[in-house]
Design an enzyme around this catalytic site. Sequence first.
Site, PDB file in Angstrom:
ATOM      1  NE  ARG A   1      38.453  33.860  49.770  1.00 19.02           N
ATOM      2  CZ  ARG A   1      38.254  32.552  49.650  1.00 19.02           C
ATOM      3  NH1 ARG A   1      37.959  31.834  50.685  1.00 19.02           N
ATOM      4  NH2 ARG A   1      38.344  31.977  48.475  1.00 19.02           N
TER       5      ARG A   1
ATOM      6  NE  ARG B   1      32.686  25.297  52.095  1.00 20.93           N
ATOM      7  CZ  ARG B   1      33.525  26.313  51.912  1.00 20.93           C
ATOM      8  NH1 ARG B   1      34.138  26.848  52.924  1.00 20.93           N
ATOM      9  NH2 ARG B   1      33.729  26.804  50.718  1.00 20.93           N
TER      10      ARG B   1
ATOM     11  CB  CYS C   1      37.193  29.932  53.531  1.00 19.38           C
ATOM     12  SG  CYS C   1      37.131  28.187  53.187  1.00 19.38           S
TER      13      CYS C   1
ATOM     14  CE  LYS D   1      36.166  23.641  47.307  1.00 21.54           C
ATOM     15  NZ  LYS D   1      35.878  25.067  47.064  1.00 21.54           N
ATOM     16  CG  ASN D   2      38.237  25.324  43.833  1.00 22.91           C
ATOM     17  OD1 ASN D   2      37.251  25.229  44.562  1.00 22.91           O
ATOM     18  ND2 ASN D   2      39.408  25.750  44.262  1.00 22.91           N
TER      19      ASN D   2
ATOM     20  CG  ASP E   1      42.905  26.175  47.659  1.00 26.22           C
ATOM     21  OD1 ASP E   1      42.849  27.106  48.482  1.00 26.22           O
ATOM     22  OD2 ASP E   1      42.085  26.042  46.724  1.00 26.22           O
TER      23      ASP E   1
END
Length: 419
Positions: free
Chosen positions: A122, A398, A117, A22-23, A306
């Site tokens: 952030r 997600r 999230c 994903k990232n 993560d």
Amino acid sequence: MDKFLIQGNGPLHGEVIASGAKNAALPILCAALLTDDTLAIRNLPQLWDVGTTRRLLTQMGVTVSSSGPGQVEINARSITTCIAPYELVKTMRASILVLGPLLAKRGEAQVSLPGGCAIGARPVDLHLRGLEAMGAEIDVEGGFIKARAKRLKGARIVFDVVTVTGTENLLMAAALADGQTVLENAACEPEVVDLANCLIAMGAKIEGAGTSTIHVQGVENLHGASHSVIPDRIETGTFLIAGAITRGRVRVTQTDPRMLEAVLDKLRQAGAKLSTGADWIELDMLGRRPRAVDIHTTPHPGFPTDMQAQFMALDCVAEGVGTIRETIFENRFMHAQELMRLGAEINIEGNTAVVTGVERLSGAPVMATDLRASAALVLAALSADGETLVDRVYHIDRGYEHIEEKLRKLGGKIQRVTA
Ligand code: UD1
């Protein structure tokens, strides 16, 4: 809102294929904004966040077509607007990744301030400061970042803290800037390297990706390319823990063990027998209860934040006491409250959680609060006695492709309940 109904069901056994990361996928989709030619992307995971990024690009007038599962072709020649609206950005913080490419290629961008999230403040100040150092004029007005520049100029940028998407945004901006950019204290994550490799295939001149100093010699234009996204190391690690927490044996294929060294080390400390090949990892708990491990999250190549929640789930049923220190994000222990609903013993003080392992957890209704927190709840439920209902699984959608199908393939009893 969908829920997962999970029945703890003994050891998981079998083989599962890792999806694309994903990232890595999200910045690479945004990199298509840097050229008028077509960027073909392969091994793209089917995820909610990927869908959001596609919608974000499409509403800008970018053409996104699919030629098969996991394949898209993107062409941004006929872009009609450089605005990333609140409705999309609020659901996915990584939308900020359109800022650098739009500014570099089109000279303007308006991006709503991101949400995503709920794991702390952030901010995106380092993205903005870096772009300003390259000559951009930036205002924050009405919840929007409004940025303008003629042609960005190369600059030396020293990040105060290591930021993954900050490094990626500036890498993309620098690729088309006038002159040389040096990014210091850059993120070394494999996903940054994958983006750099995609940009290099598009004609960018980048050296040092994967180290903390990246040199970029700006070019006038980038061209089309074809790029395959690297495997998802976090998904890989999550399935390995599914094996460990249920005392089973799980092999993950089409992955890359070199990206997971810190995680594999911890699994060995937990008592797992690990074997690896070029593109697979097998974990065998030999039917034993895991031992508690201490975790301290740091930027890559350290232990990834993560994977913190999933290891907390493992410590909950391990023998002994594990101490978990989260240094990347504040407020990233929301899963602890929910794990306690399953019978876990966790004490939190500031950024440290002390987990005393219990013999068994027991099923209960719980609520997913963010992406990795929800993975931790699913893992804990697979090892618990009885039935667990995990609410708000949109968080997990997600970032995990078909997680329930993959877990069922390993023998997990998990069903999606659609409300
Ligand atoms: C990325 C990952 C996310 C992962 C995180 C840390 C993507 C899409 N997401 O998120 O899964 O958990 O890296 O590995 O790749 N910070 C600032 N100012 C900034 C930017 C960041 O202070 O301008 C701080 C953050 O608050 C945080 C730390 O830097 O404390 C690291 O955040 P960052 O690496 O930027 O996270 P993301 O890139 O958002």
